[in-house]
Design a protein around this motif. Structure first.
Motif, PDB file in Angstrom:
ATOM      1  N   GLY A  99      48.652  27.262 -64.591  1.00 44.61           N
ATOM      2  CA  GLY A  99      48.221  26.098 -63.824  1.00 44.61           C
ATOM      3  C   GLY A  99      46.917  25.503 -64.331  1.00 44.61           C
ATOM      4  O   GLY A  99      46.154  26.124 -65.044  1.00 44.61           O
ATOM      5  N   PRO A 100      46.678  24.244 -63.933  1.00 42.94           N
ATOM      6  CA  PRO A 100      45.447  23.571 -64.372  1.00 42.94           C
ATOM      7  C   PRO A 100      44.235  24.083 -63.582  1.00 42.94           C
ATOM      8  O   PRO A 100      44.372  24.513 -62.440  1.00 42.94           O
ATOM      9  CB  PRO A 100      45.734  22.103 -64.069  1.00 42.94           C
ATOM     10  CG  PRO A 100      46.699  22.136 -62.928  1.00 42.94           C
ATOM     11  CD  PRO A 100      47.539  23.366 -63.171  1.00 42.94           C
ATOM     12  N   ARG A 101      43.105  24.016 -64.234  1.00 45.84           N
ATOM     13  CA  ARG A 101      41.853  24.406 -63.564  1.00 45.84           C
ATOM     14  C   ARG A 101      41.386  23.259 -62.694  1.00 45.84           C
ATOM     15  O   ARG A 101      41.619  22.089 -63.000  1.00 45.84           O
ATOM     16  CB  ARG A 101      40.793  24.718 -64.614  1.00 45.84           C
ATOM     17  CG  ARG A 101      41.167  25.944 -65.431  1.00 45.84           C
ATOM     18  CD  ARG A 101      40.154  26.229 -66.469  1.00 45.84           C
ATOM     19  NE  ARG A 101      38.872  26.565 -65.844  1.00 45.84           N
ATOM     20  CZ  ARG A 101      37.790  26.890 -66.521  1.00 45.84           C
ATOM     21  NH1 ARG A 101      37.799  26.900 -67.825  1.00 45.84           N
ATOM     22  NH2 ARG A 101      36.676  27.186 -65.902  1.00 45.84           N
ATOM     23  N   SER A 102      40.698  23.563 -61.656  1.00 46.80           N
ATOM     24  CA  SER A 102      40.187  22.503 -60.797  1.00 46.80           C
ATOM     25  C   SER A 102      38.988  21.844 -61.482  1.00 46.80           C
ATOM     26  O   SER A 102      38.272  22.464 -62.261  1.00 46.80           O
ATOM     27  CB  SER A 102      39.766  23.077 -59.440  1.00 46.80           C
ATOM     28  OG  SER A 102      38.719  23.993 -59.622  1.00 46.80           O
ATOM     29  N   LEU A 103      38.799  20.573 -61.182  1.00 45.84           N
ATOM     30  CA  LEU A 103      37.696  19.818 -61.764  1.00 45.84           C
ATOM     31  C   LEU A 103      36.476  19.900 -60.859  1.00 45.84           C
ATOM     32  O   LEU A 103      36.599  20.013 -59.642  1.00 45.84           O
ATOM     33  CB  LEU A 103      38.110  18.353 -61.958  1.00 45.84           C
ATOM     34  CG  LEU A 103      39.267  18.132 -62.922  1.00 45.84           C
ATOM     35  CD1 LEU A 103      39.678  16.667 -62.911  1.00 45.84           C
ATOM     36  CD2 LEU A 103      38.890  18.567 -64.324  1.00 45.84           C
ATOM     37  N   PRO A 104      35.275  19.816 -61.449  1.00 46.96           N
ATOM     38  CA  PRO A 104      34.078  19.850 -60.638  1.00 46.96           C
ATOM     39  C   PRO A 104      33.964  18.568 -59.806  1.00 46.96           C
ATOM     40  O   PRO A 104      34.509  17.524 -60.189  1.00 46.96           O
ATOM     41  CB  PRO A 104      32.947  19.961 -61.644  1.00 46.96           C
ATOM     42  CG  PRO A 104      33.507  19.458 -62.918  1.00 46.96           C
ATOM     43  CD  PRO A 104      34.970  19.743 -62.867  1.00 46.96           C
ATOM     44  N   PRO A 105      33.258  18.598 -58.678  1.00 46.00           N
ATOM     45  CA  PRO A 105      33.118  17.385 -57.860  1.00 46.00           C
ATOM     46  C   PRO A 105      32.288  16.345 -58.607  1.00 46.00           C
ATOM     47  O   PRO A 105      31.436  16.667 -59.409  1.00 46.00           O
ATOM     48  CB  PRO A 105      32.414  17.880 -56.609  1.00 46.00           C
ATOM     49  CG  PRO A 105      31.755  19.138 -57.008  1.00 46.00           C
ATOM     50  CD  PRO A 105      32.572  19.731 -58.105  1.00 46.00           C
ATOM     51  N   ASN A 106      32.557  15.073 -58.313  1.00 46.84           N
ATOM     52  CA  ASN A 106      31.797  13.990 -58.953  1.00 46.84           C
ATOM     53  C   ASN A 106      30.540  13.699 -58.225  1.00 46.84           C
ATOM     54  O   ASN A 106      30.301  13.679 -57.164  1.00 46.84           O
ATOM     55  CB  ASN A 106      32.648  12.717 -59.042  1.00 46.84           C
ATOM     56  CG  ASN A 106      33.753  12.904 -60.055  1.00 46.84           C
ATOM     57  OD1 ASN A 106      33.635  13.749 -60.941  1.00 46.84           O
ATOM     58  ND2 ASN A 106      34.814  12.147 -59.916  1.00 46.84           N
TER      59      ASN A 106
END
Length: 106
Positions: A99-106
Motif C-alpha cells: 500500500g501507499p504511504r500516507s502523505l504529510p499534512p500541508n
C-alpha cells in the motif's frame, strides 16, 4: 559535613573559599549545595570543591542503598492495552510493506 570539619559554617564562608581557587558560583547555588542534596554537579566544579575542602570525591558523596533487595521484583505499572504475560523487552513492530504511504499534512 566536610565543610564543617574545615571550620566553614556558612554558605558565605564557603563562597569566599571557592573564590580562592577561581570557582565563582552564585550564592544561591552554594546555599543549595549547603542545605541539601544538589540535583547535579559538574565534574570540574566537583574538582574545585574538593580542592577547597582538601578532600576526595568519596568524602563528599554517600552511597544510597538500592531500591529493592536482589531477587525481589517490584510491580511495574502496565501500559494501556499491554499484555499480561509479556515480560520481555518492548520491540518495535515492522512497518507494513503493502500500500501507499500516507502523505504529510500541508
Amino acid at each position: 559535613m566536610v565543610a564543617a570539619q574545615r571550620d566553614l559554617w556558612r554558605p558565605t564562608e564557603l563562597l569566599e573559599a571557592f573564590k580562592m581557587v577561581g570557582f565563582t558560583p552564585s550564592l544561591s547555588k552554594v546555599a543549595a549545595m549547603w542545605s541539601g542534596t544538589p540535583v547535579t554537579v559538574r565534574l570540574d566544579d566537583l574538582d574545585k570543591i574538593c580542592a577547597v575542602l582538601n578532600c576526595t570525591v568519596g568524602d563528599l558523596l554517600q552511597a544510597e542503598p538500592l531500591g529493592s533487595a536482589a531477587g525481589e521484583s517490584e510491580a511495574q505499572p502496565k501500559a494501556v492495552g499491554a499484555e499480561e504475560g509479556g515480560g520481555g523487552p518492548v520491540r518495535p513492530k515492522p512497518r507494513r510493506q503493502g500500500g501507499p504511504r500516507s502523505l504529510p499534512p500541508n
